[in-house]
Write a protein that holds these residues in place. Structure first.
Motif, PDB file in Angstrom:
ATOM      1  N   SER A   1       0.978  -1.286  -0.027  1.00 45.54           N
ATOM      2  CA  SER A   1       0.044  -0.250  -0.080  1.00 45.54           C
ATOM      3  C   SER A   1       0.836   1.212   0.144  1.00 45.54           C
ATOM      4  CB  SER A   1      -1.036  -0.141   1.132  1.00 45.54           C
ATOM      5  OG  SER A   1      -1.782  -1.300   1.201  1.00 45.54           O
ATOM      6  N   PHE A   2       1.937   1.320   0.652  1.00 47.07           N
ATOM      7  CA  PHE A   2       2.990   2.334   0.742  1.00 47.07           C
ATOM      8  C   PHE A   2       3.402   2.384  -0.324  1.00 47.07           C
ATOM      9  CE2 PHE A   2       7.459   3.495   1.616  1.00 47.07           C
ATOM     10  CZ  PHE A   2       7.154   4.572   1.933  1.00 47.07           C
ATOM     11  N   ALA A   3       4.007   1.452  -1.012  1.00 45.69           N
ATOM     12  CA  ALA A   3       4.766   1.311  -2.478  1.00 45.69           C
ATOM     13  C   ALA A   3       3.868   1.871  -3.449  1.00 45.69           C
ATOM     14  CB  ALA A   3       5.183  -0.117  -2.618  1.00 45.69           C
TER      15      ALA A   3
ATOM     16  N   GLY B   1       7.701   8.222 -15.402  1.00 53.59           N
ATOM     17  CA  GLY B   1       6.324   8.384 -14.802  1.00 53.59           C
ATOM     18  C   GLY B   1       5.232   7.283 -15.257  1.00 53.59           C
ATOM     19  N   VAL B   2       5.122   7.121 -16.490  1.00 54.62           N
ATOM     20  CA  VAL B   2       4.385   6.061 -16.792  1.00 54.62           C
ATOM     21  C   VAL B   2       4.657   4.584 -16.365  1.00 54.62           C
ATOM     22  CG1 VAL B   2       3.575   5.012 -18.951  1.00 54.62           C
ATOM     23  CG2 VAL B   2       3.662   7.405 -19.212  1.00 54.62           C
ATOM     24  N   MET B   3       6.031   4.338 -16.201  1.00 50.20           N
ATOM     25  CA  MET B   3       6.258   3.087 -15.577  1.00 50.20           C
ATOM     26  C   MET B   3       5.986   2.871 -14.230  1.00 50.20           C
ATOM     27  SD  MET B   3       9.827   1.730 -17.765  1.00 50.20           S
ATOM     28  CE  MET B   3      10.553   3.385 -17.615  1.00 50.20           C
ATOM     29  N   LEU B   4       6.215   4.117 -13.541  1.00 50.16           N
ATOM     30  CA  LEU B   4       5.548   4.147 -12.099  1.00 50.16           C
ATOM     31  C   LEU B   4       4.049   4.165 -11.951  1.00 50.16           C
ATOM     32  CD1 LEU B   4       8.360   6.762 -10.698  1.00 50.16           C
ATOM     33  CD2 LEU B   4       8.323   4.342 -10.213  1.00 50.16           C
ATOM     34  N   LEU B   5       3.468   4.702 -12.826  1.00 52.38           N
ATOM     35  CA  LEU B   5       1.910   4.106 -12.796  1.00 52.38           C
ATOM     36  C   LEU B   5       1.578   3.142 -13.115  1.00 52.38           C
ATOM     37  CD1 LEU B   5       0.976   7.727 -14.614  1.00 52.38           C
ATOM     38  CD2 LEU B   5       0.592   7.281 -12.066  1.00 52.38           C
ATOM     39  N   ALA B   6       2.391   2.226 -14.118  1.00 55.81           N
ATOM     40  CA  ALA B   6       2.127   0.805 -14.297  1.00 55.81           C
ATOM     41  C   ALA B   6       2.418   0.096 -12.865  1.00 55.81           C
ATOM     42  CB  ALA B   6       2.729   0.572 -15.373  1.00 55.81           C
ATOM     43  N   MET B   7       3.720   0.298 -12.244  1.00 56.51           N
ATOM     44  CA  MET B   7       3.959  -0.505 -11.098  1.00 56.51           C
ATOM     45  C   MET B   7       2.942  -0.138  -9.862  1.00 56.51           C
ATOM     46  SD  MET B   7       6.307  -2.241 -11.961  1.00 56.51           S
ATOM     47  CE  MET B   7       6.431  -2.968 -10.295  1.00 56.51           C
ATOM     48  N   GLY B   8       2.367   1.026  -9.880  1.00 58.02           N
ATOM     49  CA  GLY B   8       1.366   1.400  -8.880  1.00 58.02           C
ATOM     50  C   GLY B   8       0.047   0.549  -8.992  1.00 58.02           C
ATOM     51  N   VAL B   9      -0.140   0.151 -10.162  1.00 58.26           N
ATOM     52  CA  VAL B   9      -1.339  -0.462 -10.573  1.00 58.26           C
ATOM     53  C   VAL B   9      -0.883  -2.172 -10.395  1.00 58.26           C
ATOM     54  CG1 VAL B   9      -2.793  -1.464 -12.329  1.00 58.26           C
ATOM     55  CG2 VAL B   9      -2.261   1.018 -12.544  1.00 58.26           C
ATOM     56  N   ILE B  10      -0.058  -2.356 -10.604  1.00 54.39           N
ATOM     57  CA  ILE B  10       0.373  -3.838 -10.246  1.00 54.39           C
ATOM     58  C   ILE B  10       0.488  -4.106  -8.668  1.00 54.39           C
ATOM     59  CG2 ILE B  10       2.368  -5.432 -10.347  1.00 54.39           C
ATOM     60  CD1 ILE B  10       3.247  -4.266 -13.358  1.00 54.39           C
ATOM     61  N   PHE B  11       1.099  -3.233  -7.956  1.00 51.42           N
ATOM     62  CA  PHE B  11       1.021  -3.259  -6.692  1.00 51.42           C
ATOM     63  C   PHE B  11      -0.254  -3.383  -6.070  1.00 51.42           C
ATOM     64  CE2 PHE B  11       5.358  -0.797  -6.168  1.00 51.42           C
ATOM     65  CZ  PHE B  11       5.806  -1.745  -6.804  1.00 51.42           C
ATOM     66  N   VAL B  12      -1.243  -2.795  -6.685  1.00 48.10           N
ATOM     67  CA  VAL B  12      -2.701  -2.674  -5.998  1.00 48.10           C
ATOM     68  C   VAL B  12      -3.087  -4.298  -6.310  1.00 48.10           C
ATOM     69  CG1 VAL B  12      -5.100  -2.025  -6.617  1.00 48.10           C
ATOM     70  CG2 VAL B  12      -3.223  -0.252  -6.093  1.00 48.10           C
ATOM     71  N   ARG B  13      -2.808  -4.903  -7.466  1.00 51.65           N
ATOM     72  CA  ARG B  13      -3.320  -6.141  -7.883  1.00 51.65           C
ATOM     73  C   ARG B  13      -2.772  -7.335  -7.035  1.00 51.65           C
ATOM     74  NH1 ARG B  13      -8.025  -6.580  -9.935  1.00 51.65           N
ATOM     75  NH2 ARG B  13      -7.250  -8.237 -11.024  1.00 51.65           N
ATOM     76  N   VAL B  14      -1.704  -6.942  -6.786  1.00 52.32           N
ATOM     77  CA  VAL B  14      -0.451  -8.033  -6.159  1.00 52.32           C
ATOM     78  C   VAL B  14      -0.996  -8.070  -4.602  1.00 52.32           C
ATOM     79  CG1 VAL B  14       1.621  -8.731  -5.606  1.00 52.32           C
ATOM     80  CG2 VAL B  14       1.036  -8.398  -8.008  1.00 52.32           C
ATOM     81  N   ARG B  15      -1.450  -7.170  -4.151  1.00 51.39           N
ATOM     82  CA  ARG B  15      -1.393  -6.695  -2.605  1.00 51.39           C
ATOM     83  C   ARG B  15      -2.289  -8.209  -1.527  1.00 51.39           C
ATOM     84  NH1 ARG B  15      -3.882  -1.627  -0.544  1.00 51.39           N
ATOM     85  NH2 ARG B  15      -5.408  -2.616  -1.602  1.00 51.39           N
ATOM     86  N   PRO B  16      -3.464  -8.230  -2.354  1.00 51.05           N
ATOM     87  CA  PRO B  16      -4.125  -9.400  -1.830  1.00 51.05           C
ATOM     88  C   PRO B  16      -3.933 -10.608  -2.287  1.00 51.05           C
ATOM     89  CG  PRO B  16      -5.384  -8.305  -3.518  1.00 51.05           C
ATOM     90  CD  PRO B  16      -4.373  -7.816  -3.616  1.00 51.05           C
ATOM     91  N   GLN B  17      -2.966 -10.984  -3.034  1.00 53.37           N
ATOM     92  CA  GLN B  17      -2.632 -12.456  -3.675  1.00 53.37           C
ATOM     93  C   GLN B  17      -1.730 -13.172  -2.513  1.00 53.37           C
ATOM     94  OE1 GLN B  17      -3.897 -13.230  -6.397  1.00 53.37           O
ATOM     95  NE2 GLN B  17      -4.930 -11.304  -6.434  1.00 53.37           N
ATOM     96  N   PRO B  18      -2.067 -14.421  -2.534  1.00 50.98           N
ATOM     97  CA  PRO B  18      -1.428 -15.437  -1.319  1.00 50.98           C
ATOM     98  C   PRO B  18       0.282 -15.273  -1.899  1.00 50.98           C
ATOM     99  CG  PRO B  18      -2.754 -16.725  -2.784  1.00 50.98           C
ATOM    100  CD  PRO B  18      -3.057 -15.219  -3.243  1.00 50.98           C
TER     101      PRO B  18
END
Length: 129
Positions: free
Chosen positions: A8-10, A48-65
């Protein structure tokens, strides 16, 4: 710190810096003591675009086991943080980035993120509930 909290922080960092780099590249460059040009602004927007994409990836990965794929993502982000830290320090040492204040906050952030991603890469799996 749990993976969910750390990611979430990342996410906040990636989306915030990614938005600023995409929309205001000249301001970010000037804050580092780098003269904005068409080329440097273009590259800042790409980052900037790559960082935005990483933010989206982090959101999707957070709840994964925990899984080898999630751990690979953590290892890759550890490498990103260490690489960016090295590039910025070299840029300052070579006079490309002219303000210490242009790398110090980033350097601290890269170290904190590297420690977090590194721990999440090697940490034992959390017990299943």
């Amino acid at each position: 710190m749990s993976r969910m909290l750390f990611l979430s922080f990342a996410t906040l960092i990636a989306l915030g810096v990614g938005t600023a780099a995409t929309l205001f590249p000249a301001a970010l460059l000037e804050s580092k003591g780098v003269a904005p040009t068409a080329a440097t602004c273009l590259w800042m927007r790409e980052v900037g675009v790559m960082l935005l994409a990483m933010g989206v990836i982090f959101v999707r990965v957070r709840p994964q086991p925990d899984s080898p794929t999630v751990r690979a993502l953590m290892a890759g982000n550890l490498l990103i943080q260490l690489g960016l830290l090295g590039v910025e320090v070299a840029g300052y040492a070579n006079g490309v980035i002219t303000l210490l204040s242009g790398i110090l906050p980033n350097a601290i952030l890269h170290v904190v993120l590297a420690l977090g991603f590194g721990w999440l890469w090697i940490a034992p799996p959390a017990p299943q509930r």
